[in-house]
Design an enzyme around this catalytic site. Structure first.
Site, mmCIF file in Angstrom:
data_model
loop_
_atom_site.group_PDB
_atom_site.id
_atom_site.type_symbol
_atom_site.label_atom_id
_atom_site.label_comp_id
_atom_site.label_asym_id
_atom_site.label_seq_id
_atom_site.Cartn_x
_atom_site.Cartn_y
_atom_site.Cartn_z
ATOM 1 N N GLU A 37 10.295 -12.681 80.772
ATOM 2 C CA GLU A 37 10.907 -11.395 80.443
ATOM 3 C C GLU A 37 10.844 -10.566 81.726
ATOM 4 O O GLU A 37 9.772 -10.441 82.328
ATOM 5 C CB GLU A 37 10.106 -10.708 79.331
ATOM 6 C CG GLU A 37 10.772 -9.425 78.922
ATOM 7 C CD GLU A 37 10.029 -8.669 77.825
ATOM 8 O OE1 GLU A 37 9.100 -9.214 77.221
ATOM 9 O OE2 GLU A 37 10.412 -7.507 77.615
ATOM 10 N N ARG A 262 -2.794 -20.749 77.628
ATOM 11 C CA ARG A 262 -2.445 -19.959 78.810
ATOM 12 C C ARG A 262 -3.602 -19.972 79.803
ATOM 13 O O ARG A 262 -4.743 -20.248 79.448
ATOM 14 C CB ARG A 262 -2.051 -18.539 78.421
ATOM 15 C CG ARG A 262 -3.143 -17.696 77.822
ATOM 16 C CD ARG A 262 -2.576 -16.487 77.070
ATOM 17 N NE ARG A 262 -1.990 -15.511 77.950
ATOM 18 C CZ ARG A 262 -0.722 -15.100 77.880
ATOM 19 N NH1 ARG A 262 0.091 -15.587 76.982
ATOM 20 N NH2 ARG A 262 -0.270 -14.183 78.696
ATOM 21 N N LYS A 272 0.724 -8.547 81.933
ATOM 22 C CA LYS A 272 1.666 -7.737 82.715
ATOM 23 C C LYS A 272 1.478 -6.250 82.427
ATOM 24 O O LYS A 272 1.660 -5.419 83.304
ATOM 25 C CB LYS A 272 3.106 -8.164 82.401
ATOM 26 C CG LYS A 272 3.536 -9.380 83.204
ATOM 27 C CD LYS A 272 5.027 -9.617 83.097
ATOM 28 C CE LYS A 272 5.328 -10.370 81.826
ATOM 29 N NZ LYS A 272 6.726 -10.833 81.751
HETATM 30 P P1 ATP Z 1 2.139 -11.246 79.662
HETATM 31 O O1 ATP Z 1 1.274 -11.449 78.472
HETATM 32 O O2 ATP Z 1 1.412 -11.309 80.956
HETATM 33 O O3 ATP Z 1 3.035 -10.064 79.572
HETATM 34 P P2 ATP Z 1 4.266 -12.873 78.785
HETATM 35 O O4 ATP Z 1 4.025 -14.126 78.037
HETATM 36 O O5 ATP Z 1 4.659 -11.762 77.938
HETATM 37 O O6 ATP Z 1 3.038 -12.546 79.705
HETATM 38 P P3 ATP Z 1 6.748 -13.738 79.812
HETATM 39 O O7 ATP Z 1 7.565 -13.176 80.873
HETATM 40 O O8 ATP Z 1 7.253 -13.684 78.421
HETATM 41 O O9 ATP Z 1 5.345 -13.038 79.899
HETATM 42 O O10 ATP Z 1 6.313 -15.215 80.177
HETATM 43 C C1 ATP Z 1 7.192 -16.206 80.590
HETATM 44 C C2 ATP Z 1 6.575 -17.532 80.312
HETATM 45 O O11 ATP Z 1 5.343 -17.657 80.997
HETATM 46 C C3 ATP Z 1 6.280 -17.716 78.847
HETATM 47 O O12 ATP Z 1 6.710 -19.010 78.463
HETATM 48 C C4 ATP Z 1 4.803 -17.569 78.751
HETATM 49 O O13 ATP Z 1 4.295 -18.334 77.711
HETATM 50 C C5 ATP Z 1 4.335 -18.058 80.113
HETATM 51 N N1 ATP Z 1 3.080 -17.426 80.464
HETATM 52 C C6 ATP Z 1 2.805 -16.107 80.512
HETATM 53 N N2 ATP Z 1 1.515 -15.889 80.840
HETATM 54 C C7 ATP Z 1 0.946 -17.110 81.008
HETATM 55 C C8 ATP Z 1 -0.368 -17.559 81.344
HETATM 56 N N3 ATP Z 1 -1.370 -16.705 81.575
HETATM 57 N N4 ATP Z 1 -0.574 -18.889 81.428
HETATM 58 C C9 ATP Z 1 0.419 -19.755 81.210
HETATM 59 N N5 ATP Z 1 1.675 -19.400 80.885
HETATM 60 C C10 ATP Z 1 1.947 -18.095 80.776
HETATM 61 MG MG MG Z 2 6.392 -12.735 76.524
#
Ligand code: ATP
Ligand code: MG
Length: 566
Positions: A37, A262, A272
């Site tokens: 995102e 994760r 984030k």
């Molecule tokens: P955050 O919780 O940091 O905002 P998010 O999952 O909302 O992270 P996205 O931009 O939606 O952020 O993530 C893109 C991809 O990266 C998704 O498939 C998510 O599952 C993966 N991802 C995000 N954080 C991690 C992590 N700490 N370890 C592994 N994969 C991750």
């Molecule tokens: Mg997300």
């Protein structure tokens, strides 16, 4: 190696891909995606997901799409899109022509929603957000049906169309799936598919005033792109039945959602939202601050893409959430930088040394090895002259027993140069040491004594008149707590920021051989660590970030009083 043996080493997702290929489930196709995102910069956790998705595609002859999951206009920006594409490329992955945006599917998603309304499986609901929450029930109590649940298909179609046209105020209506308000999985209690939101989208502008929710949109995005293995993190495991339910209502391709744990790292945060807070409150100097766990920050600090990819391979993939010691990441970093970095000499806390018996105006060019790990890197010349800088730490006037570096009367080796012996210590009126006087032994040129006499220590140095002044930034963990996400009651995660995470030294010197180093060039400063040129450097003023220290022998020595300070 037999096929079986090689399969045994595969993680559970790769094993699944192998099995799917065997059974012909996807007709041999492997299509993954990385779906960020664009609401922040990528962090090292994202790198784990990137390496997994792009890695699987490349290992199995498949494809991996880069798709922006841009369904939430309030938090998304073009700046984030640009940084994300840049970071994925820098990590070494290539989506070729497969760069997609969920927002390009808004019309298709809308049409799919109409299809679901027509089949009686979705309705327009007038409940407020609070009412929706109240009616949802809890883990132990079933929810209650919304009073709007039994609207006719015609009325729902009409209202949904008018939602889209902008006839209703933000938040006054939603489109909800009609599943089961008593379902044991709360995600299936009539989840929201669309909300009314007047926010300008960074790509679609004001075309839409209704936006799809993540759960509704994500499976559709995967389906539209023909994804086979839709890999996400564990917190979506409970959403998988909903992912499947939505797609099952439509005559479309049905990808397989697979969840993995994760990445969490000690001494940093990975959300984030929290990283954004650090940026917005100026607690760091931006998303690419070298202390941040963002890809941009790590890159600026001097991490190589290889070191990050190796780390991702080493930690592997599993189903259990855990926290990885940041020392493991630093280990992968050192392993790679040790192989690839040119060695140079730099002095970050200078102490002037005058070699009394060296000719006043003489300069010699001495041979220095560029990289002992890589003979093909060759040698370079370093200037030697009468006045030198050494590291303040390499001298002690009253050394403890195990300190073998320079001290009065003691002989040490200057790397690539001569043996020197300290003969005199000059101090200012406050008693601070301002310079040392030494003698050198001309017979030890290149660093060894013909008579076979030994010294217990070799120190680095620079010729003062040839050295180039630079600024050096030393970093430590961003947080003092190993787990800043888990703070005691009444405390904020920002209370655990490390006040000493950045130390700036502005009276440092480097070898003239790297006077023209460019931003992001990486070096090993002998005995001091790995450094990289910061983007703040200007012509005539180089700034270096310490990427990481060499093996922390000092800490080990402090724990082991019997060791020697050589
Ligand atoms: P955050 O919780 O940091 O905002 P998010 O999952 O909302 O992270 P996205 O931009 O939606 O952020 O993530 C893109 C991809 O990266 C998704 O498939 C998510 O599952 C993966 N991802 C995000 N954080 C991690 C992590 N700490 N370890 C592994 N994969 C991750
Ligand atoms: Mg997300």
């Amino acid at each position: 190696m037999t096929e079986n043996n090689s399969e045994q080493r595969l993680d559970f997702i790769r094993q699944m891909v192998v099995e799917d290929n065997k059974s012909g489930k996807w007709k041999g196709r492997v299509a993954t995606r990385f779906p960020p995102e664009p609401n922040g910069y990528l962090h090292i956790g994202h790198a784990k997901s990137i390496c997994l998705n792009f890695g699987i595609a490349s290992e199995f002859g498949g494809t991996c799409n880069l798709r922006f999951d841009d369904t939430n206009p309030e938090k998304e920006e073009q700046e984030y899109v640009d940084s994300i594409t840049d970071n994925v490329k820098w990590l070494g992955w290539d989506w070729q022509d497969r760069l997609y945006f969920a927002s390009d599917y808004f019309q298709q998603m809308y049409d799919f929603a109409v299809h679901i309304i027509e089949s009686g499986k979705a309705y327009v609901c007038d409940q407020t957000a609070d009412q929706v929450r109240e009616y949802r029930g809890t883990l132990t109590q079933p929810g209650k049906n919304s009073p709007f649940r039994n609207r006719s298909i015609e009325e729902n179609i009409d209202l949904f169309e008018r939602m889209r046209k902008g006839e209703f105020a933000d938040g006054t209506k939603t489109l909800r799936a009609k599943i089961d308000m008593a379902h044991p999985n709360l995600n299936l209690r009539d989840p929201i598919m669309y909300r009314i939101l007047r926010a300008t989208h960074h790509r679609t502008g004001d075309t839409w005033c209704i936006y799809p929710t993540y759960d509704w949109a994500h499976g559709l995005e995967d389906s539209i792109e023909g994804i086979t293995h839709s890999i996400c993190t564990l917190e979506f495991e409970n959403h998988r039945p909903l992912y499947d339910w939505f797609i099952d209502q439509l005559p479309i391709h049905h990808p397989q959602q697979i969840e993995f744990a994760r990445l969490n790292l000690t001494y940093t945060v990975m959300s984030k939202r929290k990283l954004l807070q650090l940026v917005e409150q100026n607690l760091v100097k931006g998303w690419d601050d070298p202390r941040m766990p963002t890809i941009s920050g790590m890159r600026r600090r001097g991490y190589s893409p290889e070191s990050i990819r190796n780390f991702c391979t080493l930690i592997g993939i599993n189903k259990f959430n855990s926290t990885i010691d940041i020392a493991l990441l630093e280990h992968c970093l050192r392993e790679d930088l040790n192989k690839t970095s040119s060695r140079v000499m730099a002095v970050i806390n200078p102490l002037k040394v005058v070699i009394d018996n060296y000719p006043d105006d003489q300069t010699e060019m001495l041979d220095a090895v560029n990289n002992p790990e890589d003979p093909s890197a060759g040698i370079r010349k370093v200037p030697f002259s009468k006045v030198l800088y050494i590291e303040q730490d390499d001298f002690m006037e009253n050394p403890p027993k195990k300190f073998f570096r320079l001290s009065p009367g003691r002989e040490v080796r200057l790397r690539y140069a001569y043996f020197i012996t300290c003969t005199n210590v000059v101090k200012d009126s406050a008693g601070k040491i301002t310079e040392l006087h030494c003698t050198y032994d001309p017979a030890t040129r290149g660093g060894d004594a013909p008579d076979g006499r030994k010294v217990k220590s070799t120190i680095h140095w620079l010729s003062a008149k040839d050295a180039i002044k630079a600024e050096v930034r030393l970093y430590d963990h961003l947080f003092t707590s190993a787990n800043p996400d888990d703070v005691p009651e009444g405390k904020k995660f920002t209370d655990f920021l490390n006040p000493d995470s950045l130390k700036t030294l502005d009276n440092c010197f480097i070898e003239p051989s790297i006077a023209n180093a460019k931003p992001l060039n990486r070096f090993q400063f002998e005995r001091l660590g790995y450094f990289s040129v910061d983007i703040d450097s200007r012509p005539g003023k180089l700034v270096f970030n310490r990427t990481t220290t060499l093996k922390d022998s000092w800490a080990k020595i402090q724990q082991k009083p019997t060791a020697d300070l050589i």
